[in-house]
Write a protein that holds these residues in place. Structure first.
Motif, short mmCIF file in Angstrom:
data_model
loop_
_atom_site.label_atom_id
_atom_site.label_comp_id
_atom_site.label_asym_id
_atom_site.label_seq_id
_atom_site.Cartn_x
_atom_site.Cartn_y
_atom_site.Cartn_z
N GLN A 1 1.00 -1.52 -0.06
CA GLN A 1 0.14 -0.02 -0.13
C GLN A 1 0.80 1.01 -0.09
OE1 GLN A 1 -3.02 -1.16 3.26
NE2 GLN A 1 -3.73 0.26 2.46
N SER A 2 0.36 2.20 -0.84
CA SER A 2 1.02 3.65 -0.40
C SER A 2 -0.05 4.51 -0.12
CB SER A 2 2.04 3.66 -1.45
OG SER A 2 2.09 5.05 -1.97
N GLU A 3 0.37 5.22 0.19
CA GLU A 3 -0.71 6.68 0.56
C GLU A 3 -0.05 7.94 -1.28
OE1 GLU A 3 0.15 9.27 3.62
OE2 GLU A 3 -1.15 7.22 4.94
N ALA A 4 0.27 6.99 -2.18
CA ALA A 4 0.73 8.12 -3.57
C ALA A 4 -1.00 8.26 -3.88
CB ALA A 4 2.11 8.12 -3.91
N GLY A 5 -2.09 8.30 -3.39
CA GLY A 5 -2.81 7.98 -4.51
C GLY A 5 -2.27 9.91 -5.46
N ILE A 6 -3.09 9.43 -6.31
CA ILE A 6 -3.47 10.62 -8.25
C ILE A 6 -3.02 11.61 -7.45
CG2 ILE A 6 -4.54 11.32 -9.79
CD1 ILE A 6 -2.51 9.19 -10.50
N THR A 7 -3.79 12.39 -6.84
CA THR A 7 -4.36 13.70 -5.84
C THR A 7 -2.40 14.07 -4.53
OG1 THR A 7 -4.91 13.33 -4.36
CG2 THR A 7 -6.50 14.11 -6.53
N ARG A 8 -1.68 13.01 -4.56
CA ARG A 8 -1.26 13.34 -3.29
C ARG A 8 0.71 12.55 -3.52
NH1 ARG A 8 -3.85 10.10 1.51
NH2 ARG A 8 -5.57 11.99 2.21
N LEU A 9 1.47 13.15 -5.28
CA LEU A 9 2.38 12.49 -5.65
C LEU A 9 3.12 13.01 -5.14
CD1 LEU A 9 0.74 11.67 -9.67
CD2 LEU A 9 1.52 10.25 -7.50
N ASN A 10 3.40 14.33 -4.57
CA ASN A 10 4.92 14.88 -4.57
C ASN A 10 5.64 15.19 -5.48
OD1 ASN A 10 2.62 14.77 -1.78
ND2 ASN A 10 3.67 13.40 -1.31
N GLY A 11 5.06 15.71 -6.53
CA GLY A 11 5.54 15.69 -7.14
C GLY A 11 6.34 14.72 -8.46
N LYS A 12 6.37 13.84 -7.54
CA LYS A 12 6.72 12.52 -8.42
C LYS A 12 6.00 12.39 -9.72
CE LYS A 12 8.59 9.64 -4.46
NZ LYS A 12 8.61 9.17 -3.67
N SER A 13 6.67 11.29 -10.72
CA SER A 13 5.65 10.87 -11.95
C SER A 13 5.01 10.00 -11.37
CB SER A 13 6.75 10.65 -12.96
OG SER A 13 7.74 9.91 -12.97
N PRO A 14 3.11 9.49 -11.97
CA PRO A 14 3.14 8.59 -11.80
C PRO A 14 4.15 7.26 -12.40
CG PRO A 14 2.12 9.63 -13.19
CD PRO A 14 3.02 10.35 -12.78
N GLU A 15 5.47 7.33 -13.14
CA GLU A 15 6.05 6.37 -13.67
C GLU A 15 6.70 6.28 -12.34
OE1 GLU A 15 5.82 8.30 -17.64
OE2 GLU A 15 5.65 8.88 -15.33
N ALA A 16 7.54 6.83 -11.25
CA ALA A 16 8.09 6.24 -10.82
C ALA A 16 7.34 6.11 -9.48
CB ALA A 16 9.31 7.86 -10.13
N VAL A 17 6.58 6.14 -9.56
CA VAL A 17 5.48 6.07 -8.26
C VAL A 17 5.51 4.19 -8.51
CG1 VAL A 17 3.09 5.88 -7.09
CG2 VAL A 17 5.04 8.41 -7.22
N LEU A 18 5.43 3.82 -9.21
CA LEU A 18 4.70 2.71 -10.07
C LEU A 18 6.00 1.44 -9.80
CD1 LEU A 18 3.36 0.35 -10.88
CD2 LEU A 18 3.92 1.01 -13.48
N ALA A 19 7.60 2.55 -10.50
CA ALA A 19 8.27 1.51 -9.81
C ALA A 19 9.27 1.24 -8.13
CB ALA A 19 10.08 2.55 -10.38
N GLU A 20 8.26 1.90 -7.73
CA GLU A 20 8.96 1.93 -5.98
C GLU A 20 7.91 1.18 -5.65
OE1 GLU A 20 8.14 6.07 -3.93
OE2 GLU A 20 10.10 7.25 -4.87
N VAL A 21 6.53 1.68 -5.59
CA VAL A 21 5.43 0.92 -5.55
C VAL A 21 5.96 -0.87 -5.94
CG1 VAL A 21 3.19 0.64 -6.75
CG2 VAL A 21 3.24 0.53 -3.93
N THR A 22 6.39 -0.79 -7.60
CA THR A 22 5.97 -2.45 -7.15
C THR A 22 7.97 -3.44 -7.52
OG1 THR A 22 6.68 -1.55 -9.74
CG2 THR A 22 4.87 -2.23 -9.24
N GLN A 23 9.17 -2.66 -6.60
CA GLN A 23 10.40 -2.52 -6.70
C GLN A 23 10.50 -4.35 -6.53
OE1 GLN A 23 12.47 -0.24 -3.83
NE2 GLN A 23 14.40 -1.19 -5.06
N ASN A 24 11.06 -4.41 -7.15
CA ASN A 24 11.54 -5.90 -6.53
C ASN A 24 10.50 -7.12 -7.36
OD1 ASN A 24 14.29 -5.75 -6.24
ND2 ASN A 24 13.45 -5.43 -4.18
N TRP A 25 9.30 -6.37 -7.72
CA TRP A 25 8.27 -7.38 -8.39
C TRP A 25 8.15 -8.24 -9.26
CZ3 TRP A 25 3.04 -5.90 -5.70
CH2 TRP A 25 3.17 -5.71 -4.45
#
Length: 292
Positions: free
Chosen positions: A30-54
């Motif tokens: 789970q992550s609090e990086a919802g679409i309105t809470r990306l805090n300057g990150k790109s969606p690609e970067a958030v996806l890479a973080e949440v799926t790391q090693n997957w």
């Protein structure tokens, strides 16, 4: 051959991800990086973080929710209803290599303009796990859906959850209240009032007047208001459901019990299914097909 894939529920305020091997969930995050809470990150970067090693480049990712909205990663066009359930998985929007977004659904008629995102994926799972003619999907914006085994025919949205929040936190109805407490009796009293008089607008100020005059304990306003709004919703949507049509509530346990009580109060039996269970079944059916 086994299939590995990733399913993601990416809403406005939160993101949930599941790693599957066929039907088995290997891990969830789970992550609090919802679409309105990306805090300057790109969606690609958030996806890479949440799926790391997957995943490697061949692992498909299927996403649903506000990630496909006009404030999301990329717009996944709405499918107009009536729409076949099969069309939802056949019209995915590609955003990267092996990364897709599930489309939402829309209605645009003179008597009904509506959209949904995320609930269509719950519907895919719910129609397999709990076949019904009507699905009621409580939440911030409650969806009432007419469907059969093959198609989604129509749906309406009732802003019950959002109205409850706004009245308690941003209106005179909830101003100056102490900490609220659970009260099944207050909820039931509100429910009965809402069902008896679903024209709820004239009743809203009475909620404030009731606790000001000492007729309603100030700690129970939340419960009474919840009952009032849910009762009014179910009563006002009564004509959306024909006699004899099967109804399934798709929600978490707390909201399910409240809506069950409301339906029982108007003499209707309902089936229930967890919203999470329905969502995961729906998105798995699409992701598994993509993976194969």
């Amino acid at each position: 051959m086994t299939s590995r894939y990733i399913a993601i529920d990416w809403g406005s305020t939160n993101l949930r991800a599941w790693l599957y091997q066929d039907e088995q969930c290997l891990e969830s995050r789970q992550s609090e990086a919802g679409i309105t809470r990306l805090n300057g990150k790109s969606p690609e970067a958030v996806l890479a973080e949440v799926t790391q090693n997957w995943r490697d480049g061949a692992t498909p990712v299927v996403m649903a929710g506000m990630v496909g909205s006009n404030v999301g990663w990329k717009i996944a066009p709405y499918l107009p209803v009536p729409a076949h359930f099969s069309a939802i998985g056949e019209q995915l929007t590609s955003v990267d290599d092996n990364v897709w977004i599930i489309p939402g659904l829309c209605v645009s008629r003179d008597d009904n303009h509506n959209v949904m995102r995320g609930e269509e994926t719950q519907l895919l799972g719910a129609r397999t796990l709990s076949p019904s003619s009507v699905y009621v999907m409580p939440g911030t914006h409650c969806k009432w859906v007419q469907a059969d085994a093959e198609q989604i025919h129509d749906f309406r949205t009732v802003m019950t959850g959002e109205l409850h929040h706004l009245l308690l936190t941003h209106s005179l109805v909830g101003a100056g209240l102490p900490a609220q407490e659970a009260s099944p009796a207050a909820f039931t009293a509100g429910l009965e009032r809402g069902i008896a008089s679903p024209d709820v607008l004239p009743k809203l100020f009475e909620v404030r007047a009731s606790h000001v005059l000492g007729n309603l304990p100030r700690e129970q306003v939340n419960e009474f208001l919840s009952g009032l709004l849910i009762g009014a919703e179910v009563a006002s949507m009564r004509d959306f459901v024909a006699q004899g049509q099967a109804i399934t509530i798709v929600a978490g346990s707390a909201l399910t019990s409240r809506y069950q009580q409301a339906f029982h109060a108007i003499g209707r039996d309902v089936a229930t299914i967890s919203g999470d269970t329905a969502f995961q079944a729906g998105i798995r059916s699409i992701a598994h097909a993509v993976a194969n």
